[in-house]
Design an enzyme around this catalytic site. Structure first.
Site, mmCIF file in Angstrom:
data_model
loop_
_atom_site.group_PDB
_atom_site.id
_atom_site.type_symbol
_atom_site.label_atom_id
_atom_site.label_comp_id
_atom_site.label_asym_id
_atom_site.label_seq_id
_atom_site.Cartn_x
_atom_site.Cartn_y
_atom_site.Cartn_z
ATOM 1 N N LYS A 1 -26.254 19.767 -16.525
ATOM 2 C CA LYS A 1 -24.962 19.124 -16.247
ATOM 3 C C LYS A 1 -24.054 18.993 -17.463
ATOM 4 C CE LYS A 1 -28.586 16.375 -16.385
ATOM 5 N NZ LYS A 1 -29.521 15.446 -15.807
ATOM 6 N N LYS B 1 -21.876 14.699 -14.133
ATOM 7 C CA LYS B 1 -21.990 15.057 -12.713
ATOM 8 C C LYS B 1 -20.660 14.822 -11.996
ATOM 9 C CE LYS B 1 -26.905 13.995 -12.826
ATOM 10 N NZ LYS B 1 -27.879 12.896 -12.800
ATOM 11 N N GLY C 1 -36.252 13.641 -10.882
ATOM 12 C CA GLY C 1 -37.678 13.912 -10.658
ATOM 13 C C GLY C 1 -37.898 15.406 -10.498
ATOM 14 N N VAL D 1 -26.352 18.382 -10.025
ATOM 15 C CA VAL D 1 -25.787 17.120 -9.521
ATOM 16 C C VAL D 1 -26.601 16.537 -8.366
ATOM 17 C CG1 VAL D 1 -23.361 17.384 -10.189
ATOM 18 C CG2 VAL D 1 -24.154 18.454 -8.119
ATOM 19 N N VAL E 1 -38.425 19.672 -14.834
ATOM 20 C CA VAL E 1 -37.807 20.430 -13.735
ATOM 21 C C VAL E 1 -38.495 21.783 -13.563
ATOM 22 C CG1 VAL E 1 -35.653 21.413 -12.847
ATOM 23 C CG2 VAL E 1 -35.610 19.232 -14.049
ATOM 24 N N GLY F 1 -40.575 10.592 -15.350
ATOM 25 C CA GLY F 1 -39.879 11.874 -15.542
ATOM 26 C C GLY F 1 -38.450 11.858 -15.013
ATOM 27 N N GLU G 1 -26.716 24.015 -8.199
ATOM 28 C CA GLU G 1 -26.925 22.892 -7.262
ATOM 29 C C GLU G 1 -27.782 21.792 -7.900
ATOM 30 O OE1 GLU G 1 -25.913 22.655 -3.533
ATOM 31 O OE2 GLU G 1 -26.156 20.752 -4.560
HETATM 32 N N1 HSE Z 1 -31.752 11.824 -15.945
HETATM 33 C C1 HSE Z 1 -31.153 12.247 -14.743
HETATM 34 C C2 HSE Z 1 -31.077 11.065 -13.788
HETATM 35 C C3 HSE Z 1 -31.955 13.356 -14.141
HETATM 36 O O1 HSE Z 1 -31.766 10.081 -14.027
HETATM 37 O O2 HSE Z 1 -30.315 11.094 -12.826
HETATM 38 C C4 HSE Z 1 -31.318 14.056 -12.973
HETATM 39 O O3 HSE Z 1 -30.098 14.644 -13.311
#
Ligand code: HSE
Length: 335
Positions: free
Chosen positions: A108, A208, A303, A135, A19, A190, A132
């Site tokens: 999260k 989330k 991602g 989630v 990220v 990723g 933001e």
């Molecule tokens: N590992 C999480 C997913 C990353 O795949 O949704 C984003 O929060």
């Protein structure tokens, strides 16, 4: 508005993984836009990492292994936590808020466990906590709920909240791929957490759900209030059987406060269901409100660029606050 546009806004990053690097790429792709919108440059001052010798993307900021280089630097206005996990992120965020710095986080797990406490701490210190990016990846849903729907009332929601599991299930269903190959691909892209058990157990989606639930219903729930199961029990045989009946597996998060149903689990959706068409790393949210009725969003759920973009949106908003505060101080000093 009178703006002291000589000084830039400075950001310190806690963590520089998928990220954090997506965020830097996003900033580099639109540097002049950002400066124009803010009226002043945005500078990533420094990033906290575990190993400064690891290979990084071009344009990486200065690196440090000491959190105090960020938390105690008076020039840093905004602390951005993108390291993930509960500790030491929790302690760092508390320290940053106590010092009156603006905080942006995409964490999260931390927000699901400590969100209300951290929000209260931000309020007490007259600063902001933005999340933001925590989630639904690139879907700007928190702002939509907080601003766009502030005159309406959310009645219930249902959605796909985890990109990794949706990616795995889509590949198992559409390509007949086995679970471990699909998981490896999600990790290589990723999408998965550092510990992918968080994705496949349903915990990531549950975190989330908790964050969104608080925003939608202004009610307090904890992770243990969510009935949760993941996707690990699914195999090709089961999927093939359901496929013959036109049913598509999705990890669905669902909340109906009126009958206290709060769940994360696999549902076999019919072909015509809008959530059944959400494929790959996409996330989606179907929301029913009192006034608008049915609303639906979909977009990339994981991602670096998508989540980095959401974090950048929060940085822009917190930078506006920094500048407004600076202007106020500037005006008072000039009185
Ligand atoms: N590992 C999480 C997913 C990353 O795949 O949704 C984003 O929060």
């Amino acid at each position: 508005m009178l703006r002291n546009n000589k000084a830039d806004v400075r950001v310190g990053l806690l963590g520089f993984g998928i990220v954090g690097q997506g965020l830097i790429q996003g900033i580099n792709m639109q540097m002049s836009n950002i400066s124009r919108r803010l009226g002043t440059p945005l500078k990533i001052q420094r990033a906290l990492v575990q190993d400064t010798n690891k290979k990084r993307i071009i344009g990486a900021p200065e690196l440090t292994t000491y959190a105090c280089d960020i938390l105690e630097d008076p020039d840093i206005d905004i602390v951005v936590e993108v390291m993930g996990g509960e500790q030491p992120a929790y302690g760092y965020i508390k320290q940053a808020l106590e010092q009156g710095k603006q905080v942006v986080t995409a964490n999260k797990l931390l927000l699901a466990r400590h969100g209300p406490e951290l929000k209260a701490l931000a309020r007490r210190n007259q600063t902001g906590l933005f999340y933001e990016g925590s989630v639904l990846g690139g879907i700007p849903i928190l702002r939509t709920i907080q601003r766009g729907l502030c005159g309406d009332r959310v009645e219930e929601f249902k959605g796909i909240f985890n990109g990794t599991t949706n990616f795995i299930l889509s590949r198992m269903y559409e390509l007949g791929e086995d679970y471990s190959t699909a998981l490896r691909l999600a990790q290589a892209a990723g999408y998965a957490e550092a510990n992918p058990a968080m994705d496949v157990s349903g915990l990531d989606a549950a975190c989330k759900l908790v964050i969104l639930y608080r925003e939608c219903f202004d009610l307090e729930i904890q992770l243990q209030d969510v009935t949760m199961s993941g996707i690990k029990h699914l195999d090709q045989r089961q999927i093939a059987l359901q496929k013959r009946q036109g049913r598509i597996p999705k990890l669905i998060a669902c909340a109906k406060p009126q009958n206290s149903e709060i769940t994360v689990g696999v549902e076999w959706l019919p072909d015509g269901d809008s959530l059944s068409q959400v494929s790959g790393v996409q996330n989606a949210l179907s929301l029913r409100t009192l006034l608008a009725g049915e609303l639906f969003w979909s977009g990339p759920g994981a991602g670096g660029l998508a989540t980095g973009g959401a974090v950048l949106g929060d940085i822009m908003e917190s930078a506006e606050r920094v500048l407004t505060e600076r202007d106020r101080g500037f005006l008072q000093a000039g009185r």
